[in-house]
Design a protein around this motif. Structure first.
Motif, PDB file in Angstrom:
ATOM      1  N   PHE A  17       0.813  -1.215   0.000  1.00 58.61           N
ATOM      2  CA  PHE A  17       0.000   0.000   0.000  1.00 58.61           C
ATOM      3  C   PHE A  17       0.848   1.269   0.000  1.00 58.61           C
ATOM      4  O   PHE A  17       0.315   2.355  -0.257  1.00 58.61           O
ATOM      5  CB  PHE A  17      -0.943  -0.004   1.212  1.00 58.61           C
ATOM      6  N   ASN A  18       2.132   1.156   0.280  1.00 53.99           N
ATOM      7  CA  ASN A  18       2.975   2.349   0.236  1.00 53.99           C
ATOM      8  C   ASN A  18       3.114   2.905  -1.181  1.00 53.99           C
ATOM      9  O   ASN A  18       3.598   4.024  -1.360  1.00 53.99           O
ATOM     10  CB  ASN A  18       4.347   2.096   0.857  1.00 53.99           C
ATOM     11  N   LEU A  19       2.644   2.161  -2.186  1.00 57.55           N
ATOM     12  CA  LEU A  19       2.618   2.709  -3.540  1.00 57.55           C
ATOM     13  C   LEU A  19       1.707   3.929  -3.614  1.00 57.55           C
ATOM     14  O   LEU A  19       1.931   4.832  -4.419  1.00 57.55           O
ATOM     15  CB  LEU A  19       2.146   1.653  -4.544  1.00 57.55           C
ATOM     16  N   THR A  20       0.674   3.959  -2.761  1.00 55.16           N
ATOM     17  CA  THR A  20      -0.238   5.111  -2.764  1.00 55.16           C
ATOM     18  C   THR A  20       0.482   6.388  -2.338  1.00 55.16           C
ATOM     19  O   THR A  20       0.037   7.493  -2.672  1.00 55.16           O
ATOM     20  CB  THR A  20      -1.438   4.869  -1.826  1.00 55.16           C
ATOM     21  N   LEU A  21       1.570   6.255  -1.610  1.00 54.29           N
ATOM     22  CA  LEU A  21       2.380   7.408  -1.223  1.00 54.29           C
ATOM     23  C   LEU A  21       3.484   7.685  -2.241  1.00 54.29           C
ATOM     24  O   LEU A  21       3.787   8.840  -2.542  1.00 54.29           O
ATOM     25  CB  LEU A  21       2.997   7.161   0.155  1.00 54.29           C
ATOM     26  N   GLU A  22       4.063   6.625  -2.784  1.00 59.37           N
ATOM     27  CA  GLU A  22       5.164   6.791  -3.730  1.00 59.37           C
ATOM     28  C   GLU A  22       4.750   7.558  -4.978  1.00 59.37           C
ATOM     29  O   GLU A  22       5.471   8.460  -5.435  1.00 59.37           O
ATOM     30  CB  GLU A  22       5.727   5.424  -4.126  1.00 59.37           C
ATOM     31  N   LEU A  23       3.610   7.211  -5.542  1.00 56.61           N
ATOM     32  CA  LEU A  23       3.193   7.835  -6.794  1.00 56.61           C
ATOM     33  C   LEU A  23       3.027   9.357  -6.670  1.00 56.61           C
ATOM     34  O   LEU A  23       3.635  10.113  -7.440  1.00 56.61           O
ATOM     35  CB  LEU A  23       1.903   7.191  -7.301  1.00 56.61           C
ATOM     36  N   PRO A  24       2.228   9.858  -5.720  1.00 60.55           N
ATOM     37  CA  PRO A  24       2.073  11.324  -5.658  1.00 60.55           C
ATOM     38  C   PRO A  24       3.325  12.048  -5.206  1.00 60.55           C
ATOM     39  O   PRO A  24       3.626  13.138  -5.716  1.00 60.55           O
ATOM     40  CB  PRO A  24       0.926  11.509  -4.654  1.00 60.55           C
ATOM     41  N   LEU A  25       4.073  11.480  -4.263  1.00 59.56           N
ATOM     42  CA  LEU A  25       5.280  12.171  -3.804  1.00 59.56           C
ATOM     43  C   LEU A  25       6.312  12.280  -4.919  1.00 59.56           C
ATOM     44  O   LEU A  25       6.949  13.325  -5.092  1.00 59.56           O
ATOM     45  CB  LEU A  25       5.885  11.452  -2.599  1.00 59.56           C
ATOM     46  N   LYS A  26       6.476  11.214  -5.684  1.00 54.50           N
ATOM     47  CA  LYS A  26       7.405  11.292  -6.820  1.00 54.50           C
ATOM     48  C   LYS A  26       6.928  12.323  -7.838  1.00 54.50           C
ATOM     49  O   LYS A  26       7.731  13.086  -8.395  1.00 54.50           O
ATOM     50  CB  LYS A  26       7.541   9.923  -7.489  1.00 54.50           C
ATOM     51  N   ALA A  27       5.621  12.346  -8.097  1.00 53.26           N
ATOM     52  CA  ALA A  27       5.091  13.318  -9.055  1.00 53.26           C
ATOM     53  C   ALA A  27       5.368  14.742  -8.598  1.00 53.26           C
ATOM     54  O   ALA A  27       5.781  15.601  -9.390  1.00 53.26           O
ATOM     55  CB  ALA A  27       3.588  13.097  -9.240  1.00 53.26           C
ATOM     56  N   ILE A  28       5.191  14.999  -7.313  1.00 51.43           N
ATOM     57  CA  ILE A  28       5.420  16.340  -6.778  1.00 51.43           C
ATOM     58  C   ILE A  28       6.908  16.684  -6.804  1.00 51.43           C
ATOM     59  O   ILE A  28       7.305  17.758  -7.269  1.00 51.43           O
ATOM     60  CB  ILE A  28       4.855  16.436  -5.346  1.00 51.43           C
ATOM     61  N   VAL A  29       7.743  15.770  -6.316  1.00 46.84           N
ATOM     62  CA  VAL A  29       9.185  16.011  -6.251  1.00 46.84           C
ATOM     63  C   VAL A  29       9.779  16.188  -7.644  1.00 46.84           C
ATOM     64  O   VAL A  29      10.697  16.996  -7.847  1.00 46.84           O
ATOM     65  CB  VAL A  29       9.879  14.853  -5.502  1.00 46.84           C
ATOM     66  N   PHE A  71      16.218  16.361  -2.260  1.00 44.50           N
ATOM     67  CA  PHE A  71      17.327  17.220  -1.845  1.00 44.50           C
ATOM     68  C   PHE A  71      18.688  16.832  -2.421  1.00 44.50           C
ATOM     69  O   PHE A  71      19.609  17.658  -2.437  1.00 44.50           O
ATOM     70  CB  PHE A  71      17.407  17.253  -0.322  1.00 44.50           C
ATOM     71  N   PHE A  72      18.827  15.586  -2.890  1.00 41.96           N
ATOM     72  CA  PHE A  72      20.168  15.146  -3.275  1.00 41.96           C
ATOM     73  C   PHE A  72      20.301  14.640  -4.715  1.00 41.96           C
ATOM     74  O   PHE A  72      21.410  14.325  -5.149  1.00 41.96           O
ATOM     75  CB  PHE A  72      20.654  14.048  -2.322  1.00 41.96           C
ATOM     76  N   SER A  73      19.202  14.544  -5.463  1.00 45.54           N
ATOM     77  CA  SER A  73      19.297  13.990  -6.820  1.00 45.54           C
ATOM     78  C   SER A  73      19.737  15.033  -7.845  1.00 45.54           C
ATOM     79  O   SER A  73      19.975  14.697  -9.005  1.00 45.54           O
ATOM     80  CB  SER A  73      17.960  13.386  -7.246  1.00 45.54           C
ATOM     81  N   PHE A 121       9.943   4.187   4.603  1.00 41.78           N
ATOM     82  CA  PHE A 121      10.967   3.986   3.575  1.00 41.78           C
ATOM     83  C   PHE A 121      10.697   4.860   2.357  1.00 41.78           C
ATOM     84  O   PHE A 121      11.599   5.543   1.846  1.00 41.78           O
ATOM     85  CB  PHE A 121      11.008   2.517   3.166  1.00 41.78           C
ATOM     86  N   ILE A 122       9.450   4.870   1.877  1.00 43.56           N
ATOM     87  CA  ILE A 122       9.108   5.677   0.701  1.00 43.56           C
ATOM     88  C   ILE A 122       9.221   7.158   1.019  1.00 43.56           C
ATOM     89  O   ILE A 122       9.708   7.955   0.193  1.00 43.56           O
ATOM     90  CB  ILE A 122       7.693   5.326   0.205  1.00 43.56           C
ATOM     91  N   LEU A 123       8.799   7.554   2.212  1.00 42.58           N
ATOM     92  CA  LEU A 123       8.923   8.944   2.619  1.00 42.58           C
ATOM     93  C   LEU A 123      10.377   9.396   2.555  1.00 42.58           C
ATOM     94  O   LEU A 123      10.702  10.447   1.979  1.00 42.58           O
ATOM     95  CB  LEU A 123       8.384   9.117   4.039  1.00 42.58           C
ATOM     96  N   MET A 124      11.282   8.589   3.115  1.00 39.10           N
ATOM     97  CA  MET A 124      12.692   8.939   3.136  1.00 39.10           C
ATOM     98  C   MET A 124      13.312   8.887   1.738  1.00 39.10           C
ATOM     99  O   MET A 124      14.143   9.724   1.376  1.00 39.10           O
ATOM    100  CB  MET A 124      13.450   8.007   4.084  1.00 39.10           C
TER     101      MET A 124
END
Length: 254
Positions: A179-191, A234-236, A224-227
């Motif tokens: 279920f952490n995919l629900t966090l990964e998708l929007p956070l990656k889109a925003i970042v 900040f580092f990519s 894990f996904i949050l971090m």
């Protein structure tokens, strides 16, 4: 613009037929070019038999059996690798998400956004029979995400979202199995600099079956996904930024 809807289904014999039928009728009524992609995720009940029958009755329904590792995130990733539309929405198999809200998301996306995110906790949003303990944990987790990334958005873990095909391609590689995919998708889109709109949506607790979310198992996976996304931010050095977003950033620096 063709709309794909990816629905993961694990032991959903009590809900899947009503969910697909309601969704199909609403999209047909509004003459939206679409496909409904259901991923049967190692179900041990009659879910697959129901999907097999319905796929012969509905011309826009396709289903796949997830032949890889099981899990909510894996099932969605399986569908995201196979949809054929110009945009894709992620919805639940238990009819907790509203087809009427899907139409609002779709029309909002057509205004030019890369993604549309649903929110159940802002003005216009609605939740029905949301478990109390789950609600407390949800609000705490989303507050952490909101303030960590300085967002105005307050419902990142809401699975109900819609993305353009190019956006999904730009969010690769996806890492989450659950279920952490629900966090990964929007956070990656925003970042990564993809544009998004926030639209209130409703949520109704399931009528049949059991929730597949196991809260005790998910805390470290969400963290894990949050971090991961925080490190990327900040580092990519912008290596994963959307192409036009990167150009804007470089122009500002110049």
């Amino acid at each position: 613009m063709k709309l794909s809807i990816v629905i993961p289904a694990h032991n959903e014999e009590g809900s899947i037929e009503e969910t697909i039928s309601t969704l199909y009728a609403k999209l047909k009524e509004n003459r939206i070019d679409h496909e409904i992609v259901v991923v049967n995720d190692h179900s041990r009940d009659t879910t697959e038999a129901i999907l097999a029958r319905m796929s012969t009755e509905m011309d826009t329904l396709v289903y796949y059996n997830n032949d890889g590792p099981g899990g909510f995130g894996n099932a969605i990733r399986y569908g995201l690798a196979r949809f054929s539309g110009d945009c894709v929405a992620i919805m639940m198999a238990d009819l907790s998400d509203s087809p009427d809200d899907l139409l609002k998301f779709y029309h909002k996306l057509m205004e030019g956004y890369d993604c549309v995110f649903g929110t159940r906790w802002s003005n216009g949003g609605k939740v029905v029979d949301y478990p109390f303990v789950k609600k407390i944990i949800n609000r705490m987790a989303n507050a952490i995400v909101k303030y960590t990334f300085a967002l105005k958005y307050n419902d990142c873990t809401n699975a109900f979202k819609i993305y353009r095909k190019e956006t999904i391609q730009g969010l690769q590689p996806l890492l989450s199995h659950h279920f952490n995919l629900t966090l990964e998708l929007p956070l990656k889109a925003i970042v990564r600099g993809y544009s998004y709109a926030i639209v209130p949506n409703s949520w109704h607790n399931r009528k049949h079956g059991e929730s597949k979310l196991k809260i005790k198992e998910m805390g470290s996976r969400y963290f894990f996904i949050l971090m991961y996304c925080l490190i990327e931010k900040f580092f990519s050095r912008g290596d994963y930024k959307k192409a036009d977003a990167k150009k804007v950033t470089m122009a500002k620096r110049a």
